[in-house]
Design a protein around this motif. Sequence first.
Motif, mmCIF file in Angstrom:
data_model
loop_
_atom_site.group_PDB
_atom_site.id
_atom_site.type_symbol
_atom_site.label_atom_id
_atom_site.label_comp_id
_atom_site.label_asym_id
_atom_site.label_seq_id
_atom_site.Cartn_x
_atom_site.Cartn_y
_atom_site.Cartn_z
ATOM 1 N N MET A 1 121.763 15.876 74.950
ATOM 2 C CA MET A 1 121.412 16.999 74.078
ATOM 3 C C MET A 1 121.575 16.573 72.614
ATOM 4 O O MET A 1 122.448 15.799 72.270
ATOM 5 C CB MET A 1 122.310 18.212 74.385
ATOM 6 N N THR A 2 120.733 17.086 71.791
ATOM 7 C CA THR A 2 120.787 16.854 70.350
ATOM 8 C C THR A 2 122.051 17.486 69.776
ATOM 9 O O THR A 2 122.508 18.502 70.277
ATOM 10 C CB THR A 2 119.568 17.501 69.689
ATOM 11 N N LEU A 3 122.605 16.912 68.717
ATOM 12 C CA LEU A 3 123.750 17.516 68.060
ATOM 13 C C LEU A 3 123.303 18.806 67.389
ATOM 14 O O LEU A 3 122.425 18.791 66.526
ATOM 15 C CB LEU A 3 124.338 16.560 67.017
ATOM 16 N N ILE A 4 123.898 19.909 67.807
ATOM 17 C CA ILE A 4 123.496 21.218 67.295
ATOM 18 C C ILE A 4 124.716 22.059 66.979
ATOM 19 O O ILE A 4 125.823 21.762 67.406
ATOM 20 C CB ILE A 4 122.609 21.973 68.313
ATOM 21 N N ALA A 5 124.486 23.105 66.226
ATOM 22 C CA ALA A 5 125.516 24.086 65.890
ATOM 23 C C ALA A 5 124.809 25.418 65.721
ATOM 24 O O ALA A 5 123.589 25.506 65.857
ATOM 25 C CB ALA A 5 126.233 23.678 64.610
ATOM 26 N N HIS A 6 125.576 26.443 65.404
ATOM 27 C CA HIS A 6 124.959 27.743 65.136
ATOM 28 C C HIS A 6 125.597 28.344 63.886
ATOM 29 O O HIS A 6 126.694 27.983 63.497
ATOM 30 C CB HIS A 6 125.115 28.697 66.329
ATOM 31 N N ARG A 7 124.833 29.242 63.284
ATOM 32 C CA ARG A 7 125.325 29.970 62.114
ATOM 33 C C ARG A 7 124.500 31.245 61.991
ATOM 34 O O ARG A 7 123.476 31.420 62.661
ATOM 35 C CB ARG A 7 125.229 29.117 60.849
ATOM 36 N N ASP A 8 124.942 32.118 61.089
ATOM 37 C CA ASP A 8 124.192 33.344 60.829
ATOM 38 C C ASP A 8 122.875 32.999 60.141
ATOM 39 O O ASP A 8 122.787 32.026 59.386
ATOM 40 C CB ASP A 8 124.995 34.285 59.924
ATOM 41 N N LEU A 9 121.868 33.808 60.396
ATOM 42 C CA LEU A 9 120.596 33.687 59.696
ATOM 43 C C LEU A 9 120.863 33.795 58.203
ATOM 44 O O LEU A 9 121.596 34.668 57.755
ATOM 45 C CB LEU A 9 119.653 34.804 60.147
ATOM 46 N N ASP A 10 120.276 32.917 57.418
ATOM 47 C CA ASP A 10 120.478 32.906 55.975
ATOM 48 C C ASP A 10 119.124 33.026 55.290
ATOM 49 O O ASP A 10 118.340 32.067 55.258
ATOM 50 C CB ASP A 10 121.190 31.623 55.550
ATOM 51 N N LEU A 11 118.853 34.205 54.741
ATOM 52 C CA LEU A 11 117.568 34.435 54.093
ATOM 53 C C LEU A 11 117.402 33.584 52.836
ATOM 54 O O LEU A 11 116.285 33.216 52.465
ATOM 55 C CB LEU A 11 117.393 35.918 53.764
ATOM 56 N N SER A 12 118.514 33.222 52.192
ATOM 57 C CA SER A 12 118.416 32.415 50.974
ATOM 58 C C SER A 12 118.046 30.962 51.282
ATOM 59 O O SER A 12 117.605 30.237 50.413
ATOM 60 C CB SER A 12 119.736 32.461 50.194
ATOM 61 N N LYS A 13 118.215 30.531 52.519
ATOM 62 C CA LYS A 13 117.858 29.164 52.904
ATOM 63 C C LYS A 13 116.455 29.085 53.506
ATOM 64 O O LYS A 13 116.074 28.057 54.060
ATOM 65 C CB LYS A 13 118.860 28.628 53.938
ATOM 66 N N ASN A 14 115.728 30.185 53.443
ATOM 67 C CA ASN A 14 114.380 30.219 54.000
ATOM 68 C C ASN A 14 114.350 29.955 55.504
ATOM 69 O O ASN A 14 113.393 29.367 56.023
ATOM 70 C CB ASN A 14 113.452 29.243 53.275
ATOM 71 N N ASP A 15 115.402 30.386 56.202
ATOM 72 C CA ASP A 15 115.435 30.242 57.658
ATOM 73 C C ASP A 15 114.228 30.893 58.319
ATOM 74 O O ASP A 15 113.682 30.365 59.290
ATOM 75 C CB ASP A 15 116.708 30.870 58.244
ATOM 76 N N THR A 16 113.826 32.053 57.788
ATOM 77 C CA THR A 16 112.722 32.775 58.431
ATOM 78 C C THR A 16 111.423 31.975 58.381
ATOM 79 O O THR A 16 110.623 32.040 59.321
ATOM 80 C CB THR A 16 112.515 34.167 57.808
ATOM 81 N N GLU A 17 111.211 31.213 57.312
ATOM 82 C CA GLU A 17 109.999 30.391 57.235
ATOM 83 C C GLU A 17 109.968 29.366 58.359
ATOM 84 O O GLU A 17 108.912 29.104 58.952
ATOM 85 C CB GLU A 17 109.894 29.714 55.879
ATOM 86 N N SER A 18 111.112 28.783 58.680
ATOM 87 C CA SER A 18 111.178 27.840 59.798
ATOM 88 C C SER A 18 110.923 28.547 61.122
ATOM 89 O O SER A 18 110.153 28.065 61.956
ATOM 90 C CB SER A 18 112.551 27.158 59.854
ATOM 91 N N ILE A 19 111.554 29.693 61.309
ATOM 92 C CA ILE A 19 111.404 30.439 62.558
ATOM 93 C C ILE A 19 109.942 30.827 62.781
ATOM 94 O O ILE A 19 109.458 30.807 63.926
ATOM 95 C CB ILE A 19 112.323 31.679 62.561
ATOM 96 N N CYS A 20 109.237 31.136 61.718
ATOM 97 C CA CYS A 20 107.823 31.525 61.831
ATOM 98 C C CYS A 20 106.955 30.425 62.419
ATOM 99 O O CYS A 20 105.874 30.707 62.947
ATOM 100 C CB CYS A 20 107.274 31.949 60.472
ATOM 101 N N THR A 21 107.411 29.181 62.357
ATOM 102 C CA THR A 21 106.621 28.074 62.911
ATOM 103 C C THR A 21 106.856 27.884 64.409
ATOM 104 O O THR A 21 106.122 27.128 65.046
ATOM 105 C CB THR A 21 106.939 26.748 62.193
ATOM 106 N N PHE A 22 107.855 28.553 64.985
ATOM 107 C CA PHE A 22 108.202 28.335 66.398
ATOM 108 C C PHE A 22 107.144 28.841 67.376
ATOM 109 O O PHE A 22 106.785 28.125 68.305
ATOM 110 C CB PHE A 22 109.556 28.954 66.743
ATOM 111 N N PRO A 23 106.657 30.084 67.251
ATOM 112 C CA PRO A 23 105.664 30.563 68.231
ATOM 113 C C PRO A 23 104.329 29.834 68.063
ATOM 114 O O PRO A 23 103.786 29.771 66.953
ATOM 115 C CB PRO A 23 105.498 32.050 67.922
ATOM 116 N N GLN A 24 103.830 29.278 69.149
ATOM 117 C CA GLN A 24 102.617 28.475 69.107
ATOM 118 C C GLN A 24 101.344 29.268 69.394
ATOM 119 O O GLN A 24 100.245 28.734 69.260
ATOM 120 C CB GLN A 24 102.743 27.327 70.117
#
Length: 164
Positions: A1-24
Amino acid sequence: MTLIAHRDLDLSKNDTESICTFPQSAEELFYIGPRFIFPLTSDQIVNILENRFSPTVIVDINDNPIGYANLYDVNQEFLTCWLGNVIVSSTYRGKGISKYLVNVMMKKAVDEYKVKRMKLYCHNTNTRALLFYTKQGFKPCGSRIIENYENQKIVSIEMERELI
């Protein structure tokens, strides 16, 4: 498994822009949230957060989002909550990220909201997710008929799992 972690969604880091690329596709986006309209936008994610709790991202070693989920309808009387908007980047599917994400969300549900049971809806057309949630201990407990993104009637299966 890839090294991963979790954290709260951070709108200031543009997390949502990344998430928007997930659905194909529109179909994948429907599985994530039936009210979303393809292509997913940051505004759609932010708008749904009004009724969501613990929006969480799974991140890779460089803190880039690779998975996302949230909770909703926390019910203190019945000690239940719902798991929603579960998605993993297509690059990371099949690598254990979904299992890690669901486990993180179950722990948050118990630790932050003191619930004893988690519920979710999974559409009957999403066989892969039905198999995954069954493997994670979720069991069917009901259903409802909804319309998909093409206005076709499908069955949305209610599933639940005890957390403690």
